[in-house]
Structures are given as C-alpha cells and as structure tokens.
Scaffold this active site. Structure first.
Site, PDB file in Angstrom:
ATOM      1  N   VAL A 191      32.748  48.953  43.048  1.00 24.56           N
ATOM      2  CA  VAL A 191      33.776  48.156  43.661  1.00 24.56           C
ATOM      3  C   VAL A 191      33.234  47.059  44.194  1.00 24.56           C
ATOM      4  O   VAL A 191      32.027  46.833  44.255  1.00 24.56           O
ATOM      5  CB  VAL A 191      34.434  49.011  44.853  1.00 24.56           C
ATOM      6  CG1 VAL A 191      33.261  49.455  45.697  1.00 24.56           C
ATOM      7  CG2 VAL A 191      35.413  48.250  45.483  1.00 24.56           C
ATOM      8  N   CYS A 192      33.786  45.746  44.114  1.00 27.88           N
ATOM      9  CA  CYS A 192      33.532  44.656  44.724  1.00 27.88           C
ATOM     10  C   CYS A 192      34.605  44.162  45.488  1.00 27.88           C
ATOM     11  O   CYS A 192      35.667  44.749  45.836  1.00 27.88           O
ATOM     12  CB  CYS A 192      33.216  43.664  43.662  1.00 27.88           C
ATOM     13  SG  CYS A 192      34.467  42.944  42.627  1.00 27.88           S
ATOM     14  N   ARG A 193      34.902  42.865  45.710  1.00 31.41           N
ATOM     15  CA  ARG A 193      35.866  42.383  46.553  1.00 31.41           C
ATOM     16  C   ARG A 193      37.227  42.398  45.963  1.00 31.41           C
ATOM     17  O   ARG A 193      38.168  42.966  46.337  1.00 31.41           O
ATOM     18  CB  ARG A 193      35.626  40.957  46.955  1.00 31.41           C
ATOM     19  CG  ARG A 193      36.725  40.308  48.015  1.00 31.41           C
ATOM     20  CD  ARG A 193      36.581  38.843  48.195  1.00 31.41           C
ATOM     21  NE  ARG A 193      36.260  37.990  47.310  1.00 31.41           N
ATOM     22  CZ  ARG A 193      37.040  37.366  46.529  1.00 31.41           C
ATOM     23  NH1 ARG A 193      38.336  37.565  46.791  1.00 31.41           N
ATOM     24  NH2 ARG A 193      36.822  36.574  45.639  1.00 31.41           N
ATOM     25  N   GLY A 197      37.346  43.226  41.972  1.00 33.03           N
ATOM     26  CA  GLY A 197      37.258  43.851  40.674  1.00 33.03           C
ATOM     27  C   GLY A 197      36.706  43.153  39.475  1.00 33.03           C
ATOM     28  O   GLY A 197      36.317  43.519  38.665  1.00 33.03           O
ATOM     29  N   MET A 226      38.148  45.791  46.879  1.00 27.17           N
ATOM     30  CA  MET A 226      38.139  46.066  48.230  1.00 27.17           C
ATOM     31  C   MET A 226      39.511  45.722  48.919  1.00 27.17           C
ATOM     32  O   MET A 226      40.128  46.163  49.773  1.00 27.17           O
ATOM     33  CB  MET A 226      36.952  45.818  49.249  1.00 27.17           C
ATOM     34  CG  MET A 226      35.920  46.622  48.781  1.00 27.17           C
ATOM     35  SD  MET A 226      36.041  48.385  49.138  1.00 27.17           S
ATOM     36  CE  MET A 226      36.413  48.551  51.117  1.00 27.17           C
TER      37      MET A 226
END
Length: 111
Positions: A61-63, A65, A90
């Site tokens: 996961v990141c901010r 995708g 996220m």
C-alpha cells in the site's frame, strides 16, 4: 515489453491476517497508517527485501496505489507470488472507514 499485470485487491478484500506492507515515506507513515501495518519505504525495499514474507497474503500500500504497484511488480520479478497491490491506496482505505493510527500525536490522516 510490459511486465506481468500487477494483481490488485480492494480494501474490503483485505483480511485481518494479511501482511500490510506500507511503502510510503516516513512522514506519510507517521501521519496515519493501518494498525498492524509494516513500514518499509519504497526506496529501501531492494536492501530489505528479505523482511517481506514469501508466504501468506502480502498487500502493498501507498497513498494512491502508484508506488505500491511498482513495489508489487518488483517483488513479483524477484519471485514473490503472494503480493497484491491495494487499489486506491490509503485514500481508499480511509474512504472505506478502515482504522488509521498516527505516530505524530495528531489525529490520524492520509498525507
């Protein structure tokens, strides 16, 4: 030549037993992350790849995708077949009402 399609998972599909690998920067992590997630900034993944489980569900996961899709593809190229990218990152996690915790004393939020 394009690599393999990066497998994705949506927030509601992330089970309690999944290993959530958060590849955002330290300030993003401190502001808000999923409880129980494991922080490994994207640029440290090659040096710390041995820390990532090769069995069980690993959700990257990141901010939003993008970075996590790159990390998912990288891991797949290095033999991981249990990794999936969290669609929407996220932001989608927060929008789905999933829990966030912060490390900086502020209310948890997604930067």
């Amino acid at each position: 030549m394009f690599g393999p399609q990066v497998p994705t998972v949506t927030t509601p599909e992330v089970g309690a037993s999944a290993y959530l690998l958060d590849v955002r920067e330290p300030d993003e992590w401190a502001a808000g992350h999923a409880p129980g997630a494991h922080h490994l900034p994207m640029m440290e993944v090659p040096a710390r790849i041995a820390e990532i489980p090769e069995d069980g569900d690993v959700v990257v996961v990141c901010r939003s995708g993008g970075r996590s899709a790159q990390v998912t593809a990288y891991l797949m190229q290095h033999g991981w077949d249990n990794v999936r990218n969290l669609a929407g990152g996220m932001g989608a996690w927060q929008d789905a009402g999933r829990e966030l915790v912060s490390e900086d004393g502020q209310p948890a939020r997604v930067l």
